[in-house]
Design a protein around this motif. Structure first.
Motif, PDB file in Angstrom:
ATOM      1  N   CYS A  33      -3.601   0.599   9.534  1.00 26.01           N
ATOM      2  CA  CYS A  33      -2.658  -0.483   9.858  1.00 26.01           C
ATOM      3  C   CYS A  33      -1.258  -0.124   9.353  1.00 26.01           C
ATOM      4  N   TRP A  34      -0.283  -0.330  10.213  1.00 23.13           N
ATOM      5  CA  TRP A  34       1.047   0.222  10.045  1.00 23.13           C
ATOM      6  C   TRP A  34       2.103  -0.811   9.688  1.00 23.13           C
ATOM      7  N   ASN A  35       1.954  -2.030  10.185  1.00 20.13           N
ATOM      8  CA  ASN A  35       2.948  -3.076   9.953  1.00 20.13           C
ATOM      9  C   ASN A  35       2.243  -4.370   9.568  1.00 20.13           C
ATOM     10  N   ARG A  36       3.032  -5.390   9.283  1.00 24.44           N
ATOM     11  CA  ARG A  36       2.454  -6.647   8.813  1.00 24.44           C
ATOM     12  C   ARG A  36       1.566  -7.291   9.872  1.00 24.44           C
ATOM     13  N   GLN A  37       1.925  -7.166  11.128  1.00 26.79           N
ATOM     14  CA  GLN A  37       1.103  -7.741  12.189  1.00 26.79           C
ATOM     15  C   GLN A  37      -0.288  -7.103  12.215  1.00 26.79           C
ATOM     16  N   GLU A  38      -0.347  -5.790  12.069  1.00 28.62           N
ATOM     17  CA  GLU A  38      -1.642  -5.113  12.064  1.00 28.62           C
ATOM     18  C   GLU A  38      -2.433  -5.437  10.794  1.00 28.62           C
ATOM     19  N   GLU A  39      -1.742  -5.560   9.667  1.00 28.26           N
ATOM     20  CA  GLU A  39      -2.417  -5.955   8.434  1.00 28.26           C
ATOM     21  C   GLU A  39      -3.031  -7.344   8.570  1.00 28.26           C
ATOM     22  N   PRO A  70      -2.630   1.368   1.015  1.00 24.19           N
ATOM     23  CA  PRO A  70      -1.963   0.511   0.024  1.00 24.19           C
ATOM     24  C   PRO A  70      -2.249  -0.966   0.242  1.00 24.19           C
ATOM     25  N   PHE A  71      -2.255  -1.405   1.501  1.00 19.98           N
ATOM     26  CA  PHE A  71      -2.559  -2.809   1.802  1.00 19.98           C
ATOM     27  C   PHE A  71      -4.002  -3.152   1.428  1.00 19.98           C
ATOM     28  N   VAL A  72      -4.944  -2.285   1.785  1.00 19.52           N
ATOM     29  CA  VAL A  72      -6.355  -2.524   1.475  1.00 19.52           C
ATOM     30  C   VAL A  72      -6.575  -2.581  -0.036  1.00 19.52           C
ATOM     31  N   TYR A  73      -5.858  -1.746  -0.766  1.00 20.08           N
ATOM     32  CA  TYR A  73      -5.975  -1.743  -2.229  1.00 20.08           C
ATOM     33  C   TYR A  73      -5.395  -3.020  -2.824  1.00 20.08           C
ATOM     34  N   ARG A  74      -4.210  -3.412  -2.366  1.00 16.23           N
ATOM     35  CA  ARG A  74      -3.576  -4.641  -2.891  1.00 16.23           C
ATOM     36  C   ARG A  74      -4.391  -5.885  -2.560  1.00 16.23           C
ATOM     37  N   GLY A 101       9.295  12.020   9.198  1.00 12.90           N
ATOM     38  CA  GLY A 101      10.221  10.902   9.097  1.00 12.90           C
ATOM     39  C   GLY A 101       9.561   9.577   8.795  1.00 12.90           C
ATOM     40  N   LEU A 102       8.354   9.615   8.208  1.00 19.72           N
ATOM     41  CA  LEU A 102       7.591   8.404   7.927  1.00 19.72           C
ATOM     42  C   LEU A 102       7.501   8.189   6.428  1.00 19.72           C
ATOM     43  N   ASN A 103       7.615   6.953   6.008  1.00 18.05           N
ATOM     44  CA  ASN A 103       7.542   6.611   4.592  1.00 18.05           C
ATOM     45  C   ASN A 103       6.284   5.812   4.308  1.00 18.05           C
ATOM     46  N   ILE A 104       5.505   6.264   3.331  1.00 15.15           N
ATOM     47  CA  ILE A 104       4.293   5.548   2.933  1.00 15.15           C
ATOM     48  C   ILE A 104       4.692   4.540   1.869  1.00 15.15           C
ATOM     49  N   GLY A 105       4.837   3.312   2.265  1.00 16.71           N
ATOM     50  CA  GLY A 105       5.311   2.285   1.350  1.00 16.71           C
ATOM     51  C   GLY A 105       4.234   1.814   0.393  1.00 16.71           C
ATOM     52  N   GLY A 106       4.642   1.458  -0.815  1.00 16.69           N
ATOM     53  CA  GLY A 106       3.712   0.847  -1.762  1.00 16.69           C
ATOM     54  C   GLY A 106       2.952   1.814  -2.624  1.00 16.69           C
ATOM     55  N   GLY A 107       3.043   3.111  -2.352  1.00 19.57           N
ATOM     56  CA  GLY A 107       2.295   4.082  -3.150  1.00 19.57           C
ATOM     57  C   GLY A 107       0.828   4.125  -2.771  1.00 19.57           C
TER      58      GLY A 107
END
Length: 212
Positions: A33-39, A70-74, A101-107
């Protein structure tokens, strides 16, 4: 065993949600999942079915398959589980994503467990067996559920095709060996849930996959 598939992120990666119908214990495989909608779509499905999240399983650690970790962990406290030889790919993944050019947000979360070929996990009343299928990456793995006849093979095998082997750590010879001598030994009726594209079966691929 029940499952739902989602197609996430710009690379159209398949994320799978598996659960045992009796206990409602669940695993997410390759959360992309890439964005808030997919999350929200993923979280909503988990809540709607009343699932008890137990595992985050990775067939491999390329960024399109790990965007959602990161989302699944949080959200659920799940840390990834994958083959021991995929550990370096996981560590290198944020830098690899940055090259695109992609950033993995949240660590990225810490690793829960490293598995070896043949190791098993219990999900409710079902067994999940890891099959080491190198070729796409050194630690690429498939998760086989013999009781349900399901194979989650990541980017090793697709309908009518195979995964790329030209990325760092890839090996065309190793991938063909993994497919022919490991995956093609499974029952023909086994359902293949790949990392991209539609589902297939082992029997269909043995007859029609022109890349093998």
């Amino acid at each position: 065993m029940k499952y739902i598939s989602f197609t996430f992120n710009p690379i159209q990666e398949n994320t799978y949600l598996l659960w045992d119908e009796t206990t409602l214990e669940a695993a997410i495989v390759d959360p992309g999942c890439w964005n808030r909608q997919e999350e929200q779509l993923l979280e909503g499905s988990i809540k709607a079915h009343g699932l008890k999240m137990k595992y985050a399983l990775q067939t491999h650690a390329h960024f399109d398959h790990t965007f959602g970790l990161p989302f699944v962990y949080r959200t659920f406290g799940l840390k990834p589980i994958f083959h021991v030889k995929e550990d370096q790919t996981y560590r290198d993944m944020p830098a690899m994503a940055a090259q695109f050019g992609l950033n993995i947000g949240g660590g990225m979360p810490p690793v829960e467990r490293l598995l070896n070929d043949g190791d098993t996990l219990k999900l409710g009343e079902s067994t999940i067996r890891l099959i080491h299928t190198p070729g796409h990456t050194p630690g690429s793995a498939s998760f086989y559920l013999p009781d349900s006849g399901l194979l989650l093979c990541g980017d090793t095998l697709f309908q009518g095709s195979i995964g790329r082997t030209d990325l760092p750590g890839g090996s065309f010879e190793a991938e063909l060996d993994s497919i022919k001598n490991k995956l093609f030994t499974l029952p023909d009726e086994t359902d293949i849930l790949s990392g991209h594209g539609p589902t297939s079966t082992i029997g269909w691929e043995k007859q029609h996959n022109c890349c093998v």
